[in-house]
Design an enzyme around this catalytic site. Structure first.
Site, PDB file in Angstrom:
ATOM      1  N   ARG A 107       6.787  58.612  19.451  1.00 41.09           N
ATOM      2  CA  ARG A 107       7.161  57.926  20.701  1.00 41.09           C
ATOM      3  C   ARG A 107       7.787  56.599  20.298  1.00 41.09           C
ATOM      4  O   ARG A 107       7.117  55.754  19.704  1.00 41.09           O
ATOM      5  CB  ARG A 107       5.939  57.716  21.590  1.00 41.09           C
ATOM      6  CG  ARG A 107       6.215  56.783  22.744  1.00 41.09           C
ATOM      7  CD  ARG A 107       5.146  56.803  23.798  1.00 41.09           C
ATOM      8  NE  ARG A 107       5.198  58.026  24.570  1.00 41.09           N
ATOM      9  CZ  ARG A 107       4.659  58.176  25.780  1.00 41.09           C
ATOM     10  NH1 ARG A 107       4.022  57.189  26.354  1.00 41.09           N
ATOM     11  NH2 ARG A 107       4.745  59.333  26.423  1.00 41.09           N
ATOM     12  N   HIS A 134      12.499  62.428  27.699  1.00 44.25           N
ATOM     13  CA  HIS A 134      11.059  62.689  27.638  1.00 44.25           C
ATOM     14  C   HIS A 134      10.894  64.208  27.709  1.00 44.25           C
ATOM     15  O   HIS A 134      10.458  64.772  28.714  1.00 44.25           O
ATOM     16  CB  HIS A 134      10.347  61.995  28.794  1.00 44.25           C
ATOM     17  CG  HIS A 134       8.858  61.904  28.609  1.00 44.25           C
ATOM     18  ND1 HIS A 134       8.214  62.424  27.514  1.00 44.25           N
ATOM     19  CD2 HIS A 134       7.892  61.341  29.383  1.00 44.25           C
ATOM     20  CE1 HIS A 134       6.913  62.187  27.626  1.00 44.25           C
ATOM     21  NE2 HIS A 134       6.685  61.527  28.744  1.00 44.25           N
ATOM     22  N   GLN A 137       7.558  66.113  28.663  1.00 42.56           N
ATOM     23  CA  GLN A 137       7.258  65.992  30.092  1.00 42.56           C
ATOM     24  C   GLN A 137       8.013  67.052  30.884  1.00 42.56           C
ATOM     25  O   GLN A 137       7.454  67.720  31.763  1.00 42.56           O
ATOM     26  CB  GLN A 137       7.639  64.588  30.579  1.00 42.56           C
ATOM     27  CG  GLN A 137       7.350  64.350  32.043  1.00 42.56           C
ATOM     28  CD  GLN A 137       5.865  64.353  32.337  1.00 42.56           C
ATOM     29  OE1 GLN A 137       5.112  63.671  31.681  1.00 42.56           O
ATOM     30  NE2 GLN A 137       5.439  65.116  33.330  1.00 42.56           N
ATOM     31  N   ASP A 229       9.430  58.473  39.429  1.00 39.60           N
ATOM     32  CA  ASP A 229       8.857  57.830  38.241  1.00 39.60           C
ATOM     33  C   ASP A 229       8.908  56.321  38.491  1.00 39.60           C
ATOM     34  O   ASP A 229       9.567  55.858  39.438  1.00 39.60           O
ATOM     35  CB  ASP A 229       9.672  58.234  36.999  1.00 39.60           C
ATOM     36  CG  ASP A 229       9.113  57.677  35.693  1.00 39.60           C
ATOM     37  OD1 ASP A 229       7.932  57.245  35.668  1.00 39.60           O
ATOM     38  OD2 ASP A 229       9.845  57.663  34.680  1.00 39.60           O
ATOM     39  N   CYS A 269       5.500  61.922  36.773  1.00 41.20           N
ATOM     40  CA  CYS A 269       5.069  62.126  35.381  1.00 41.20           C
ATOM     41  C   CYS A 269       3.821  61.325  35.051  1.00 41.20           C
ATOM     42  O   CYS A 269       3.123  61.657  34.098  1.00 41.20           O
ATOM     43  CB  CYS A 269       6.198  61.755  34.437  1.00 41.20           C
ATOM     44  SG  CYS A 269       6.783  60.071  34.644  1.00 41.20           S
ATOM     45  N   ARG A 297       0.776  69.284  30.395  1.00 48.62           N
ATOM     46  CA  ARG A 297       1.213  68.654  29.135  1.00 48.62           C
ATOM     47  C   ARG A 297       0.452  69.276  27.971  1.00 48.62           C
ATOM     48  O   ARG A 297       1.005  69.527  26.902  1.00 48.62           O
ATOM     49  CB  ARG A 297       0.960  67.136  29.170  1.00 48.62           C
ATOM     50  CG  ARG A 297       1.731  66.375  30.249  1.00 48.62           C
ATOM     51  CD  ARG A 297       3.215  66.408  29.993  1.00 48.62           C
ATOM     52  NE  ARG A 297       3.549  65.863  28.691  1.00 48.62           N
ATOM     53  CZ  ARG A 297       3.682  64.562  28.424  1.00 48.62           C
ATOM     54  NH1 ARG A 297       3.567  63.669  29.384  1.00 48.62           N
ATOM     55  NH2 ARG A 297       3.982  64.139  27.216  1.00 48.62           N
TER      56      ARG A 297
HETATM   57  N1   CP Z   1       3.697  61.014  31.369  1.00 46.93           N
HETATM   58  C1   CP Z   1       3.419  60.481  30.170  1.00 46.93           C
HETATM   59  O1   CP Z   1       4.101  60.698  29.172  1.00 46.93           O
HETATM   60  O2   CP Z   1       2.322  59.676  30.149  1.00 46.93           O
HETATM   61  P1   CP Z   1       1.887  58.736  28.955  1.00 46.93           P
HETATM   62  O3   CP Z   1       2.904  57.633  28.852  1.00 46.93           O
HETATM   63  O4   CP Z   1       0.535  58.214  29.328  1.00 46.93           O
HETATM   64  O5   CP Z   1       1.860  59.522  27.677  1.00 46.93           O
HETATM   65  N1  NVA Z   2      10.007  56.355  32.386  1.00 48.65           N
HETATM   66  C1  NVA Z   2       8.672  56.024  31.918  1.00 48.65           C
HETATM   67  C2  NVA Z   2       7.909  57.261  31.621  1.00 48.65           C
HETATM   68  C3  NVA Z   2       6.516  57.047  31.155  1.00 48.65           C
HETATM   69  C4  NVA Z   2       5.788  58.325  30.834  1.00 48.65           C
HETATM   70  C5  NVA Z   2       8.775  55.124  30.702  1.00 48.65           C
HETATM   71  O1  NVA Z   2       9.606  55.399  29.833  1.00 48.65           O
HETATM   72  O2  NVA Z   2       8.034  54.150  30.642  1.00 48.65           O
END
Ligand code: CP
Ligand code: NVA
Length: 311
Positions: A107, A134, A137, A229, A269, A297
């Protein structure tokens, strides 16, 4: 050749369908088995490294729990632990991890970081969220839609809010699987035209459409799913005050949901900011499949790891 998963477009339609089939089978097996370990422990002796530059609840725990249930071991490495790009270069992190572990989930802030990891790793690398995608997701979201509607082909999904990483992966995977995606965003926060064009090309092959508008009512009209989101993603916190007024008209509330199909589901999400992009009434209401998405997930990420490891 080592297979990576950096974008939903790394999967053909047939591969994406097969992955969702496998996730559904793993889900059924896990529930039938009392939510314990999977028979045969296919990941026994194998380690997944989780290289995370940003916080996470769902992605991290779904990978950690999933790998454990498959008999493997997760190794979580935060920015504090390894300071990728600071203490050690990204290629060297990839070269080292490849000597010990069988798969890496990362990540990262920048797409280029996960691409560099993949270039130098000799084990599969999974994009666990970057600035522009993502993909894990979107897999869970498509599984959730398929469970609810029995198919993805011909569905319409309205995405209301920021044209961000989640939106990009949804457009691309939706278009791959025959889901028409209508995005309603403030004019300054529309999805990147590069991603829109790629999604349109995929949609042309699946009889779906991609629509970009400024009108939430227009996007949501008759939709099967309404998705939103956060207005400010991780890494954009300094823009939060400027973004809030632009996004206020894009809140998903009960009145907006009333424009959707009577059977429509509400999606997010997570994490959510109740009272900003979505109301508590919608998240906690009867049309919400938001916690199903969160559960899924676990199942899609297990299916993904097993597929990449050819297990
Ligand atoms: N939706 C999602 O990826 O959540 P987190 O950021 O908690 O991993
Ligand atoms: N768009 C958000 C998604 C988090 C799961 C971010 O990138 O923070």
């Amino acid at each position: 050749m080592v297979r990576h998963f950096l974008s939903v477009t790394d999967l053909s339609r047939a591969e994406a369908e097969a992955l969702l089939d496998r996730a559904a089978a793993l889900k059924a097996e896990w529930h039938a088995g009392g939510k314990g370990v999977h028979p045969g422990l296919p990941m026994q002796g194998k380690t997944l490294a989780l290289v995370f530059e940003k916080p996470s609840l769902r992605t991290r725990v779904a990978f950690e729990a999933g790998v454990t249930q498959l008999g493997g071991h997760p190794s979580y490495l935060s920015a504090n632990d390894i300071d990728m790009g600071g203490r050690e270069s990204v290629p060297d992190v990839a070269r080292n991890l490849s000597r010990w572990v069988q798969v890496i989930a990362a990540r990262v802030f920048k797409r280029s970081t996960v691409e560099t990891l993949a270039r130098y790793a000799t084990v599969p690398v999974i994009n666990a969220l970057c600035d522009v995608e993502h993909p894990c997701q979107a897999l869970a979201d498509m599984l959730t839609l398929r469970e609810r509607f029995g198919r993805t082909q011909g569905l319409t999904l309205a995405y209301v809010g920021d044209g961000n990483n989640v939106c990009n992966s949804l457009m691309l995977l939706g278009a791959t699987l025959g889901v028409s995606v209508a995005v309603a965003s403030p004019p300054d926060y529309r999805p990147d035209p590069e991603f829109v064009a790629r999604a349109e090309a995929l949609a042309a092959d699946s009889d779906a459409t991609i629509t970009i508008t400024s009108s939430p009512d227009e996007a949501v009209g008759g939709a099967d799913a309404v998705y939103t989101d956060v207005w400010t993603s991780m890494g954009q916190e300094h823009e939060s005050a400027r973004r809030r007024p632009a996004f206020q008209p894009y809140q998903v509330d009960t009145a907006l949901m009333a424009h959707a199909d009577p059977r429509a589901v509400a999606m997010h999400c997570l994490p959510a900011h109740r009272g900003e992009e979505v109301t508590a009434e919608v998240i906690d209401g009867p049309r919400s499949v938001i916690f199903e998405q969160a559960e899924n997930r676990l199942h899609v990420q297990k299916a993904l790891v097993l597929t990449l490891l050819e297990l």
